[in-house]
Design a protein around this motif. Structure first.
Motif, PDB file in Angstrom:
ATOM      1  N   ARG A 344       0.841  -1.207  -0.038  1.00  0.00           N
ATOM      2  CA  ARG A 344      -0.083   0.034  -0.132  1.00  0.00           C
ATOM      3  C   ARG A 344       0.746   1.185   0.115  1.00  0.00           C
ATOM      4  NH1 ARG A 344      -3.751  -1.204   5.100  1.00  0.00           N
ATOM      5  NH2 ARG A 344      -1.677  -1.740   6.021  1.00  0.00           N
ATOM      6  N   TYR A 345       2.118   1.000   0.051  1.00  0.00           N
ATOM      7  CA  TYR A 345       3.035   2.283   0.086  1.00  0.00           C
ATOM      8  C   TYR A 345       3.904   2.397  -1.135  1.00  0.00           C
ATOM      9  CZ  TYR A 345       1.333   1.422   4.964  1.00  0.00           C
ATOM     10  OH  TYR A 345       0.618   1.167   5.969  1.00  0.00           O
ATOM     11  N   ALA A 346       4.608   3.574  -0.950  1.00  0.00           N
ATOM     12  CA  ALA A 346       5.457   3.956  -2.203  1.00  0.00           C
ATOM     13  C   ALA A 346       6.586   4.606  -1.834  1.00  0.00           C
ATOM     14  CB  ALA A 346       4.905   4.713  -3.252  1.00  0.00           C
ATOM     15  N   SER A 347       7.776   4.648  -2.213  1.00  0.00           N
ATOM     16  CA  SER A 347       9.007   5.323  -2.091  1.00  0.00           C
ATOM     17  C   SER A 347       8.900   6.757  -2.192  1.00  0.00           C
ATOM     18  CB  SER A 347      10.252   5.086  -2.865  1.00  0.00           C
ATOM     19  OG  SER A 347      11.373   5.387  -2.581  1.00  0.00           O
ATOM     20  N   GLY A 348       9.182   7.469  -1.320  1.00  0.00           N
ATOM     21  CA  GLY A 348       9.149   9.057  -1.005  1.00  0.00           C
ATOM     22  C   GLY A 348       7.617   9.310  -0.386  1.00  0.00           C
ATOM     23  N   GLN A 349       7.142   8.390   0.070  1.00  0.00           N
ATOM     24  CA  GLN A 349       5.632   8.792   0.630  1.00  0.00           C
ATOM     25  C   GLN A 349       5.699   9.200   1.919  1.00  0.00           C
ATOM     26  OE1 GLN A 349       3.064   5.453   0.483  1.00  0.00           O
ATOM     27  NE2 GLN A 349       1.352   6.592   1.711  1.00  0.00           N
ATOM     28  N   SER A 350       5.029  10.407   2.478  1.00  0.00           N
ATOM     29  CA  SER A 350       4.896  10.699   3.799  1.00  0.00           C
ATOM     30  C   SER A 350       3.931  10.020   4.747  1.00  0.00           C
ATOM     31  CB  SER A 350       4.546  12.119   3.763  1.00  0.00           C
ATOM     32  OG  SER A 350       5.434  12.915   3.102  1.00  0.00           O
TER      33      SER A 350
END
Length: 356
Positions: A344-350
């Motif tokens: 559910r996440y991505a690199s650079g996500q806050s």
């Protein structure tokens, strides 16, 4: 005029409300998705549980055979039957041996009668010699005849013992308490010397011989017990011996283990032995759910670079144990890694760390 004034007033209030809403939205912090994280701890090595398979066998397994040839007269057991030590299993036709025993017994009776007569004659001749009516030659002949008869008696006793031994060996008895696993003869069949008649395994003590690679030889020699798994569950078995030489066919050391007496294991059952192997590879333990599969078999995790930003870090799994995995890669001691839900996440996500 009244309608125009009302419309102007409405537009004025609408503009003021819109401006207030815009200012309120700009004052709110941006949304950050909560994540569950785990702090990794650097390890300079890890313990790998290695599993090796083998088959359980009885501590005693014997193919019982007759030492003498003969014809099978009776079979008292069948495959799968349990027997006790000393119980008769198979018997040979012993009528010829019984006839020989009777013949020897008759010869012994005859010999005893001859010895008794010889003793009486010798006593009579000595009495006559004392009176001067008997020569020494007659006495010497009787003494010699007595020695011959005694030698014949010893020979007959030896023959009788031989017949008894052959009669005893015509009956196959269980050398220990166990279970008949195979029957190789039938009634009326003539068996040769050494031909297996019944196969018997002991009940109670069960062992297994399991091969291990040379790298684990020292580990196996340093432990007294090992963990064993099977259909019976999990138990501790004692290490009886570890072969120093390698099996030329499998290039493994043979480990002989013995199961506790209260564990019932069928002969031939597959069992698994567990050994702990220390691997000198540095890395980190992670939850298996923290791994993110990448392109062409590569793996990575999401780590927090600061308090709120995710970054992808490449890792290489070295060993899996249950729901955790030992990895090496671009991590530092104490790094916070996303523990689950990585898809559910991505690199650079806050993000924000969820309260544990």
């Amino acid at each position: 005029m009244f309608r125009q004034g009302l419309l102007a007033l409405t537009l004025c209030f609408g503009a003021i409300a819109g401006q207030a809403a815009t200012e309120s939205d700009s004052n709110q912090a941006p949304y950050r998705h909560p994540v569950n994280v785990t702090a990794v701890e650097f390890q300079d090595r890890y313990i790998a549980k290695r599993r090796f398979s083998g088959r359980a066998v009885s501590a005693q397994r014997s193919a019982l055979a007759f030492e003498l040839p003969g014809t099978v007269e009776s079979i008292e057991v069948d495959s799968g039957q349990q027997v006790t030590e000393g119980e008769i299993l198979v018997s040979l036709d012993s009528r010829l041996l019984q006839a020989q025993a009777a013949e020897v017994d008759a010869a012994l009776v005859e010999n005893r009668a001859s010895l008794d007569k010889n003793a009486r004659d010798l006593e009579r001749q000595r009495s006559l010699q004392n009176k001067g009516y008997s020569a020494q030659q007659a006495i010497d002949d009787l003494i010699a005849s007595g020695k011959v008869l005694k030698a014949q008696r010893e020979r007959l006793k030896a023959q009788r013992l031989g017949v008894e031994l052959r009669l005893e060996k015509s009956v196959l008895k269980a050398p220990f308490t166990g279970e008949v696993v195979a029957k190789h003869v039938d009634e009326g069949v003539t068996v040769k010397e050494g031909q297996p008649a019944v196969e018997l395994v002991a009940i109670g003590e069960t062992e297994a011989v399991i091969g291990i690679p040379e790298i684990l030889y020292r580990t196996a020699t340093e432990v007294d017990t090992v963990t064993v798994r099977g259909f019976f569950g999990e138990t501790e078995a004692s290490v009886v011996s570890v072969a120093q030489t390698l099996n030329p066919n499998t290039l493994t050391h043979s480990v002989r283990i013995r199961f506790p007496s209260d564990i019932t294991i069928a002969d031939g059952s597959i069992v698994y032995m567990l050994l702990d192997q220390t691997v000198d590879k540095p890395g980190f333990w992670l939850p298996l759910s923290a791994l993110l599969e990448g392109y062409r078999g590569t793996w990575s995790v999401y780590a927090l670079t600061d308090e709120s930003t995710l970054a992808k870090r490449s890792v290489s799994p070295l060993y899996q144990e249950g729901n955790r995995v030992f990895v090496e890669g671009e991590l530092a001691d104490g790094s916070l890694v996303v523990a689950n839900g990585v898809h559910r996440y991505a690199s650079g996500q806050s993000v924000q760390v969820a309260q544990q």
